[in-house]
Write an enzyme that holds these catalytic residues in place. Sequence first.
Site, short mmCIF file in Angstrom:
data_model
loop_
_atom_site.label_atom_id
_atom_site.label_comp_id
_atom_site.label_asym_id
_atom_site.label_seq_id
_atom_site.Cartn_x
_atom_site.Cartn_y
_atom_site.Cartn_z
N TYR A 143 -13.18 -19.24 14.97
CA TYR A 143 -14.01 -20.10 14.12
C TYR A 143 -13.34 -20.44 12.80
O TYR A 143 -13.69 -21.42 12.16
CB TYR A 143 -15.37 -19.43 13.83
CG TYR A 143 -16.25 -19.27 15.06
CD1 TYR A 143 -16.06 -20.05 16.19
CD2 TYR A 143 -17.27 -18.33 15.07
CE1 TYR A 143 -16.85 -19.89 17.31
CE2 TYR A 143 -18.08 -18.18 16.20
CZ TYR A 143 -17.86 -18.96 17.31
OH TYR A 143 -18.65 -18.80 18.41
N LYS A 189 -9.93 -10.15 25.86
CA LYS A 189 -9.43 -10.90 27.03
C LYS A 189 -7.91 -10.76 27.02
O LYS A 189 -7.16 -11.74 26.98
CB LYS A 189 -9.89 -12.38 26.88
CG LYS A 189 -9.64 -13.25 28.08
CD LYS A 189 -10.54 -12.94 29.26
CE LYS A 189 -10.14 -13.80 30.45
NZ LYS A 189 -10.80 -13.40 31.70
N ASP A 221 -15.33 -11.30 30.41
CA ASP A 221 -16.07 -11.84 31.56
C ASP A 221 -16.82 -10.71 32.28
O ASP A 221 -17.99 -10.86 32.67
CB ASP A 221 -15.16 -12.63 32.51
CG ASP A 221 -13.77 -12.04 32.65
OD1 ASP A 221 -13.48 -11.02 31.99
OD2 ASP A 221 -12.97 -12.58 33.43
N ASP A 245 -20.36 -13.57 19.37
CA ASP A 245 -21.41 -14.58 19.23
C ASP A 245 -22.15 -14.73 20.56
O ASP A 245 -23.39 -14.70 20.63
CB ASP A 245 -20.73 -15.91 18.83
CG ASP A 245 -21.72 -16.94 18.35
OD1 ASP A 245 -22.92 -16.65 18.32
OD2 ASP A 245 -21.29 -18.06 18.01
N ASP A 249 -25.95 -12.77 21.76
CA ASP A 249 -27.09 -13.59 22.17
C ASP A 249 -27.52 -13.24 23.60
O ASP A 249 -28.72 -13.25 23.91
CB ASP A 249 -26.75 -15.09 22.09
CG ASP A 249 -27.20 -15.68 20.76
OD1 ASP A 249 -27.40 -14.89 19.81
OD2 ASP A 249 -27.35 -16.91 20.66
#
Length: 352
Positions: A143, A189, A221, A245, A249
């Site tokens: 970000y 990852k 994943d 993020d 959620d």
Amino acid sequence: MKHKIAVLAGDGIGPEVMDASLKVLDRAAESFGFSVEYRRALIGGAAIDERGRALPEESIDICRSCDAVLLGSVGGPKWDKLPADQRPERAGLLALRKELSLYANLRPVRVYPAIRELSPLKNELLEGGVDLLTVRELSSGIYFSEPKAHNSDEGYDTMRYRRPTVQRIAETAFDLARQRRGRLTSVDKSNVLYSSILWRETVEEVSRNYPDVELEHMYVDNAAMQMIINPGRFDVILTGNLFGDILSDESAALPGSLGLLPSASLGPKQHLYEPSGGSAPDIAGKGVANPLAQILSIAMMCDYSLEQKEAARAIYRAVERSIEKRVLSADLLRRGKASSTEKVAEAVALEI
Ligand code: NAD
């Protein structure tokens, strides 16, 4: 001992939920022998209406003068037509997060056994309980890293992590795991991303100082899948900004209502505590919003900023007991009579 708390109730359900929840803090303070001084400040749409901007200087000064910042929620349709950079969410909340240099976002999620029928997951997947904490790196990663750009032909972002940034968030997560069940899952990852290779190496290094915490690594994943098929396996999840993020959620869906989800964001000085949900304009002013996310945010504040650990534990337990006694706001009920915001907060206060 007197603690100074900056109270920024904000918009929508923010003020009503804040007022009800502070009664729980008052009660905890009385029971555990400390006192609190509330310094109220404006943020969001309320600040735009009164001062012409979403985060007035005086609000920042008040936050900086306090031991912790307690926030309600910001935003609503009234201010949606403003340019994006003046709206309550960006010019208020995001600006405050930046001012306080917040670097770690903590999102605990519990599925309370007494209301587990609300979870979208089948009961058999919730056996053994769900009580997890996502620790998300907030200041770096894709970000914020440069270069990033977009034109008519291409768009790109950079995912960059530096060792000290990973060290800091890893130490935060290990410290928290130590205070919980002693298990840490670091999510990355690293089979594809160089930034994740550095992430994993650094977390391994930090883990040497925490021999009492059991560390596992998991690809993001797989973590997304495990969150659904076996959420009870997680204690603390440590991850970067982008993965955090998304995963936080995903975890937020597990208990069945946004009204149950507190959060904390840690900075070098003041930490910020707020419900994970928004200002809920659809129910604002009706006295029906669930105050538990705000109350649990107060418990986190007692835990991490005020060093009032016993008060924190008492609030967590009081919330659990009032849920067991089914003093529930409308979002937590499929049938039966709902309790008002005030009544739910009163019931929690009485349990302390
Ligand atoms: P929202 O989280 O406000 O509401 C989503 C749904 O959840 C609504 O049906 C609402 O009634 C319900 N809900 C949320 N909190 C609840 C509670 N405590 N008790 C009972 N029900 C609750 O999300 P939204 O509708 O997408 O956004 C509304 C406004 O809030 C927008 O302006 C948005 O930008 C803002 N927002 C603010 C924050 C924040 O302040 N941190 C976060 C998200 C959204």
